[in-house]
Every structure is written in C-alpha cells, then in structure tokens.
Write a protein that holds these residues in place. Structure first.
Motif, PDB file in Angstrom:
ATOM      1  N   VAL A 136      30.156  31.547 -81.243  1.00 11.24           N
ATOM      2  CA  VAL A 136      30.290  30.512 -80.213  1.00 11.24           C
ATOM      3  C   VAL A 136      29.275  30.646 -79.081  1.00 11.24           C
ATOM      4  CG1 VAL A 136      32.689  29.882 -80.576  1.00 11.24           C
ATOM      5  CG2 VAL A 136      32.173  31.888 -79.202  1.00 11.24           C
ATOM      6  N   ASN A 137      28.427  31.666 -79.116  1.00 11.92           N
ATOM      7  CA  ASN A 137      27.357  31.694 -78.118  1.00 11.92           C
ATOM      8  C   ASN A 137      26.036  31.345 -78.793  1.00 11.92           C
ATOM      9  OD1 ASN A 137      27.391  34.122 -79.507  1.00 11.92           O
ATOM     10  ND2 ASN A 137      27.287  35.418 -77.706  1.00 11.92           N
ATOM     11  N   SER A 138      24.928  31.500 -78.088  1.00 17.01           N
ATOM     12  CA  SER A 138      23.628  31.031 -78.578  1.00 17.01           C
ATOM     13  C   SER A 138      22.630  32.186 -78.589  1.00 17.01           C
ATOM     14  CB  SER A 138      23.100  29.907 -77.683  1.00 17.01           C
ATOM     15  OG  SER A 138      24.073  28.900 -77.507  1.00 17.01           O
ATOM     16  N   ALA A 139      21.695  32.129 -79.531  1.00 18.28           N
ATOM     17  CA  ALA A 139      20.661  33.160 -79.641  1.00 18.28           C
ATOM     18  C   ALA A 139      19.322  32.580 -79.179  1.00 18.28           C
ATOM     19  CB  ALA A 139      20.554  33.662 -81.066  1.00 18.28           C
ATOM     20  N   VAL A 140      18.633  33.299 -78.295  1.00 18.05           N
ATOM     21  CA  VAL A 140      17.375  32.813 -77.712  1.00 18.05           C
ATOM     22  C   VAL A 140      16.308  33.893 -77.860  1.00 18.05           C
ATOM     23  CG1 VAL A 140      16.216  32.077 -75.596  1.00 18.05           C
ATOM     24  CG2 VAL A 140      18.546  31.318 -76.060  1.00 18.05           C
ATOM     25  N   LYS A 141      15.102  33.458 -78.241  1.00 21.52           N
ATOM     26  CA  LYS A 141      13.982  34.385 -78.343  1.00 21.52           C
ATOM     27  C   LYS A 141      12.718  33.697 -77.847  1.00 21.52           C
ATOM     28  CE  LYS A 141      11.805  37.630 -81.577  1.00 21.52           C
ATOM     29  NZ  LYS A 141      11.784  38.103 -82.979  1.00 21.52           N
ATOM     30  N   PHE A 142      11.860  34.455 -77.152  1.00 26.07           N
ATOM     31  CA  PHE A 142      10.593  33.932 -76.629  1.00 26.07           C
ATOM     32  C   PHE A 142       9.441  34.666 -77.316  1.00 26.07           C
ATOM     33  CE2 PHE A 142      13.792  33.578 -73.311  1.00 26.07           C
ATOM     34  CZ  PHE A 142      13.709  32.231 -72.990  1.00 26.07           C
ATOM     35  N   VAL A 143       8.487  33.896 -77.852  1.00 28.92           N
ATOM     36  CA  VAL A 143       7.332  34.489 -78.525  1.00 28.92           C
ATOM     37  C   VAL A 143       6.066  33.844 -77.966  1.00 28.92           C
ATOM     38  CG1 VAL A 143       8.626  35.000 -80.624  1.00 28.92           C
ATOM     39  CG2 VAL A 143       7.436  32.825 -80.425  1.00 28.92           C
ATOM     40  N   PHE A 144       4.920  34.476 -78.250  1.00 26.96           N
ATOM     41  CA  PHE A 144       3.643  34.012 -77.720  1.00 26.96           C
ATOM     42  C   PHE A 144       2.660  33.826 -78.873  1.00 26.96           C
ATOM     43  CE2 PHE A 144       5.727  36.764 -74.623  1.00 26.96           C
ATOM     44  CZ  PHE A 144       5.748  35.971 -73.494  1.00 26.96           C
ATOM     45  N   SER A 145       1.949  32.692 -78.860  1.00 25.95           N
ATOM     46  CA  SER A 145       0.965  32.424 -79.919  1.00 25.95           C
ATOM     47  C   SER A 145      -0.297  33.250 -79.667  1.00 25.95           C
ATOM     48  CB  SER A 145       0.614  30.939 -79.955  1.00 25.95           C
ATOM     49  OG  SER A 145      -0.167  30.590 -78.820  1.00 25.95           O
ATOM     50  N   ASP A 146      -1.128  33.333 -80.696  1.00 31.13           N
ATOM     51  CA  ASP A 146      -2.402  34.043 -80.537  1.00 31.13           C
ATOM     52  C   ASP A 146      -3.279  33.333 -79.521  1.00 31.13           C
ATOM     53  OD1 ASP A 146      -1.639  35.926 -82.382  1.00 31.13           O
ATOM     54  OD2 ASP A 146      -2.643  34.951 -84.078  1.00 31.13           O
ATOM     55  N   ASN A 147      -3.235  31.997 -79.491  1.00 30.12           N
ATOM     56  CA  ASN A 147      -4.006  31.250 -78.481  1.00 30.12           C
ATOM     57  C   ASN A 147      -3.588  31.648 -77.077  1.00 30.12           C
ATOM     58  OD1 ASN A 147      -5.518  29.808 -80.290  1.00 30.12           O
ATOM     59  ND2 ASN A 147      -4.145  28.032 -80.315  1.00 30.12           N
ATOM     60  N   PHE A 148      -2.294  31.771 -76.894  1.00 30.78           N
ATOM     61  CA  PHE A 148      -1.772  32.121 -75.582  1.00 30.78           C
ATOM     62  C   PHE A 148      -2.232  33.517 -75.176  1.00 30.78           C
ATOM     63  CE2 PHE A 148       1.336  33.439 -72.452  1.00 30.78           C
ATOM     64  CZ  PHE A 148       1.600  32.274 -71.734  1.00 30.78           C
ATOM     65  N   ARG A 149      -2.113  34.458 -76.082  1.00 32.15           N
ATOM     66  CA  ARG A 149      -2.524  35.841 -75.790  1.00 32.15           C
ATOM     67  C   ARG A 149      -4.018  35.908 -75.497  1.00 32.15           C
ATOM     68  NH1 ARG A 149       1.402  39.402 -77.951  1.00 32.15           N
ATOM     69  NH2 ARG A 149       2.942  38.304 -79.226  1.00 32.15           N
ATOM     70  N   GLY A 150      -4.797  35.093 -76.241  1.00 31.75           N
ATOM     71  CA  GLY A 150      -6.239  35.120 -76.043  1.00 31.75           C
ATOM     72  C   GLY A 150      -6.642  34.627 -74.667  1.00 31.75           C
ATOM     73  N   TYR A 151      -5.912  33.691 -74.131  1.00 31.96           N
ATOM     74  CA  TYR A 151      -6.272  33.156 -72.830  1.00 31.96           C
ATOM     75  C   TYR A 151      -5.589  33.903 -71.686  1.00 31.96           C
ATOM     76  CZ  TYR A 151      -7.910  29.790 -69.449  1.00 31.96           C
ATOM     77  OH  TYR A 151      -8.555  29.207 -68.392  1.00 31.96           O
ATOM     78  N   PHE A 152      -4.369  34.390 -71.950  1.00 33.48           N
ATOM     79  CA  PHE A 152      -3.610  35.114 -70.921  1.00 33.48           C
ATOM     80  C   PHE A 152      -3.373  36.551 -71.389  1.00 33.48           C
ATOM     81  CE2 PHE A 152      -2.211  30.659 -70.631  1.00 33.48           C
ATOM     82  CZ  PHE A 152      -2.596  30.369 -69.330  1.00 33.48           C
ATOM     83  N   PRO A 153      -4.145  37.513 -70.938  1.00 32.81           N
ATOM     84  CA  PRO A 153      -3.969  38.901 -71.368  1.00 32.81           C
ATOM     85  C   PRO A 153      -2.745  39.567 -70.739  1.00 32.81           C
ATOM     86  CG  PRO A 153      -5.717  38.760 -69.744  1.00 32.81           C
ATOM     87  CD  PRO A 153      -5.325  37.359 -70.049  1.00 32.81           C
ATOM     88  N   GLU A 154      -2.087  38.868 -69.810  1.00 34.23           N
ATOM     89  CA  GLU A 154      -0.922  39.462 -69.155  1.00 34.23           C
ATOM     90  C   GLU A 154       0.135  38.389 -68.921  1.00 34.23           C
ATOM     91  OE1 GLU A 154      -1.196  42.271 -65.623  1.00 34.23           O
ATOM     92  OE2 GLU A 154      -0.347  40.492 -64.660  1.00 34.23           O
ATOM     93  N   ALA A 155       1.378  38.729 -69.253  1.00 34.33           N
ATOM     94  CA  ALA A 155       2.509  37.834 -68.992  1.00 34.33           C
ATOM     95  C   ALA A 155       3.669  38.683 -68.482  1.00 34.33           C
ATOM     96  CB  ALA A 155       2.907  37.081 -70.260  1.00 34.33           C
ATOM     97  N   LYS A 156       4.191  38.302 -67.335  1.00 31.59           N
ATOM     98  CA  LYS A 156       5.345  39.001 -66.741  1.00 31.59           C
ATOM     99  C   LYS A 156       6.428  37.965 -66.448  1.00 31.59           C
ATOM    100  CE  LYS A 156       3.064  40.913 -63.286  1.00 31.59           C
ATOM    101  NZ  LYS A 156       2.780  41.810 -62.124  1.00 31.59           N
ATOM    102  N   LEU A 157       7.430  37.904 -67.322  1.00 33.15           N
ATOM    103  CA  LEU A 157       8.441  36.859 -67.242  1.00 33.15           C
ATOM    104  C   LEU A 157       9.845  37.459 -67.255  1.00 33.15           C
ATOM    105  CD1 LEU A 157       6.823  34.471 -69.880  1.00 33.15           C
ATOM    106  CD2 LEU A 157       6.616  34.314 -67.394  1.00 33.15           C
ATOM    107  N   ALA A 158      10.789  36.656 -66.807  1.00 31.31           N
ATOM    108  CA  ALA A 158      12.193  37.074 -66.834  1.00 31.31           C
ATOM    109  C   ALA A 158      13.060  35.844 -67.076  1.00 31.31           C
ATOM    110  CB  ALA A 158      12.588  37.749 -65.523  1.00 31.31           C
ATOM    111  N   MET A 159      14.059  36.006 -67.935  1.00 29.16           N
ATOM    112  CA  MET A 159      15.047  34.958 -68.156  1.00 29.16           C
ATOM    113  C   MET A 159      16.280  35.253 -67.316  1.00 29.16           C
ATOM    114  SD  MET A 159      17.093  33.793 -71.629  1.00 29.16           S
ATOM    115  CE  MET A 159      17.899  35.391 -71.796  1.00 29.16           C
ATOM    116  N   HIS A 160      16.774  34.241 -66.603  1.00 27.16           N
ATOM    117  CA  HIS A 160      17.995  34.356 -65.809  1.00 27.16           C
ATOM    118  C   HIS A 160      18.987  33.323 -66.344  1.00 27.16           C
ATOM    119  CE1 HIS A 160      15.704  36.632 -62.729  1.00 27.16           C
ATOM    120  NE2 HIS A 160      14.735  35.786 -63.037  1.00 27.16           N
ATOM    121  N   THR A 161      20.119  33.775 -66.838  1.00 30.79           N
ATOM    122  CA  THR A 161      21.097  32.828 -67.372  1.00 30.79           C
ATOM    123  C   THR A 161      22.033  32.357 -66.268  1.00 30.79           C
ATOM    124  OG1 THR A 161      22.835  34.441 -67.927  1.00 30.79           O
ATOM    125  CG2 THR A 161      21.052  34.134 -69.532  1.00 30.79           C
ATOM    126  N   ASP A 162      22.673  31.228 -66.512  1.00 30.43           N
ATOM    127  CA  ASP A 162      23.614  30.699 -65.533  1.00 30.43           C
ATOM    128  C   ASP A 162      24.836  31.598 -65.381  1.00 30.43           C
ATOM    129  OD1 ASP A 162      21.880  28.645 -65.316  1.00 30.43           O
ATOM    130  OD2 ASP A 162      23.243  27.058 -65.970  1.00 30.43           O
TER     131      ASP A 162
END
Length: 346
Positions: free
Chosen positions: A201-227
């Motif tokens: 009854v809950n949901s599964a979430v995943k975040f991934v990055f494409s090779d294009n994204f990695r090639g242009y952005f060598p650094e990503a600092k993110l956080a997910m905040h749920t309600d």
C-alpha cells in the motif's frame, strides 16, 4: 424380571451421568455456557493472500524480490496485526469502544475463533464487522492512516475509510502491507470466516541519472523530503552524497526534491563551473499506492543555441519513458515545477 429391570435402571443412570459429564467437558468446568457466551459468535481469519507485487496494471507489476535485495515473504500470520471494528457502533469491543486491536492474525484466531471458541466461549456480539490486517512498524504498532487532504485522522475510523492512505515507516526495503474485508456477519454460536487479500500500500521511488546528465554535471547534491517527514540524500561527485542503489518506500502523500548541481569547469583552475539550484515538487495526487516510480534526470541542449526539441533547454525529468518536467536555466536558476506529464511546464 425385577433383577433385569433393576439392571436396566442402573445402566440408564450410568449413561445419563456420562452424558452430563460430556456436556460439562464441552463447555469447561462451568458446565453449559453463560447466557452471554451462548449469545455470541466467533470470527476466524481463514486466508491471508499476500500479493507481493508493486504496480496495479499487469504490465507494470514488479515482484518485490526484483527490487528488494534478499526479499522473502514473512510469515503473514505473525507479521500482520489485526484491527477489528464493529459496524454497529453501539457494540463494545474494548474499553467501551467498537474497535479492538490484536498483535497478529495468529493471536486473533486463538482468542476469537480458536481454542476458546471450541470450548464454547464465543468472543463477539452478533453484528457485522470490518477486519483490517496491516504491517507493524518497528515500534510494534500497526501502520496508521492519513486522509486524502493530508490531515491526520483517528486510526480506528480509518478502518472504514476508502480514501485514507497509509502513513507507515518510510525508507529502503520497507514495503507496507494492508488488507480489509467488510461485512463479516457474526451469528450467535456460529463462526464467521473472513478472507482478506493483503497488498502493498505504499510507493517505491528511485532517482537515476543519465550519462548525458553526468557528462554535463559532474556533481549533484540532492535530497528527497516526503510529506510524512522522511529525508533521503542522494547524488554523486561530492562528499557524503552517493547514488541511490535501491528503491525507497514512501507513503503516497507527495514529496519534494531540493539541492544543487554543478556544471563542468569551463577553464579548470581558472573558471569554476556554475552551481544551479533544483527544486521539484510531486504533490500527493501524483503518486499512487502500489506503484513503482523511477525518475531519471537527463540533460539535453544545456547551454546550446537550440532547444532540445521540446522547446526547453536544461534538465529534463523523465518518468518511465514520458517527460515529467523540465528545469530551464535561461530565466531562473531555481524554478519550482510539478513532475506531472499532464501539466504544461510553462
């Protein structure tokens, strides 16, 4: 002849005594049940059919063993708590309340429709009942609910509410299960049988990055905040930020993603790359129970003179294979937008 009659009287007396003893043994030392016990009935949960898949539609069903390393189904009779509600609110089950809670299916059956029932001690007043089975949290208590507006509601009332959504523990490897059966009719001195199908009854979430994204952005600092208040950091290329390797199970109540990405250094050692803020909101209405979501960060035409074919330059968010949102760097470094394929990103 008289001896024969006397012998028959003695045999009749012995048989009568045996019948009385049998009657007493059926109901225990007290003999026949009390009027209250005789007027009650029982409930036995006969079947717990656990559907260990995420995804409502056939083509989107994913077995939990495919997305949770080492997953094996628990013993449902001990892993699920039981919540009972009498549909006649005047009936008292526990401390003057029409609701009652039991640690497990196994204990519920033992109390309400097991050994005690077989001895003639029935547990429930004749009426219609709702049976709810639900996963327990690490504190041992059953998972609760919130209503569709995000307001807290009494968990007892949630047994009846079709539009209430789960409010369970969140995190990797934490699917939550629930099932309800309404209208279980209890009759006096009879056993009602409740068959309950339990689903994720809950949901599964995943975040991934494409090779294009990695090639242009060598650094990503993110956080997910749920309600619901859960936080998960993810990213790459910076201390303390690692890529998300497994699905995070969250309540279907919405979430937001905030953080920064940094572009490549135009002139290493002379000119540093530019840092961009990211703010993404996924409202509760855009995330469904029993569903697996994979959000992919992609980069198309960033910094170029032409758009990416969709009319936008910058980061594109893709849900499955459909564009679900964009971040355009031309006018605003920190835009907010919805990850919703039906919403015009402009």
């Amino acid at each position: 002849m008289n001896d024969f009659l006397n012998d028959m009287k003695r045999v009749f007396a012995i048989l009568s005594a045996a019948a009385m003893l049998a009657s007493c043994s059926k109901y225990g030392e007290g003999g026949a049940p009390t009027p209250d016990e005789g007027d009650k009935g029982g409930i036995r949960i006969m079947l717990v059919d656990a559907v260990t898949r995420a995804g409502e539609m056939e083509e989107r069903r994913i077995e939990l063993s495919e997305i949770i390393d080492g997953w094996s189904a628990p013993d449902w009779k001990t892993a699920l708590a039981v919540q009972l509600a009498c549909e006649d609110r005047s009936v008292e089950l526990e401390e003057g309340s029409p609701y009652a809670e039991y640690p497990s299916v196994e204990e519920f059956n033992a109390i309400s429709a097991g050994t005690e029932l077989e001895q003639g001690r029935y547990a429930f007043t004749p009426a219609a009942y709702t049976v709810r089975l639900v996963s327990r949290g690490s504190d041992g208590h059953p998972a609760g609910h919130t209503d569709i507006r995000g307001d807290e509601i009494a968990d007892e009332e949630s047994i009846y509410l079709d539009d209430a959504v789960i409010a369970a523990e969140e995190g990797p490897g934490k699917p939550c299960f629930e099932g309800r059966t309404k209208g279980i009719v209890v009759k006096k001195r009879r056993e009602a049988r409740a068959e309950v199908t339990v689903k994720v009854v809950n949901s599964a979430v995943k975040f991934v990055f494409s090779d294009n994204f990695r090639g242009y952005f060598p650094e990503a600092k993110l956080a997910m905040h749920t309600d619901s208040g859960y936080e998960m950091q993810f990213g790459y290329g910076a201390d303390g930020f690692t890529e998300q390797t497994e699905y995070c199970w969250i309540n279907p109540l919405g979430f937001r993603v905030e953080g920064t990405v940094r572009t490549q250094d135009p002139a290493p050692g002379v000119i540093e790359g530019r840092t961009h803020n990211i703010a993404i909101t996924v409202p509760a209405g855009d995330i469904n129970p029993r569903t697996v979501y994979t959000y992919r960060f992609d980069a198309e035409g960033v910094g170029g003179t032409e758009n990416n074919g969709d009319g936008y330059d910058g980061i594109k968010i893709i849900l499955d294979t459909e564009p679900a949102g964009y971040i355009d760097f031309e006018d605003d470094d920190s835009p907010d937008f919805e990850l919703n394929p039906d919403v015009d990103p402009k």
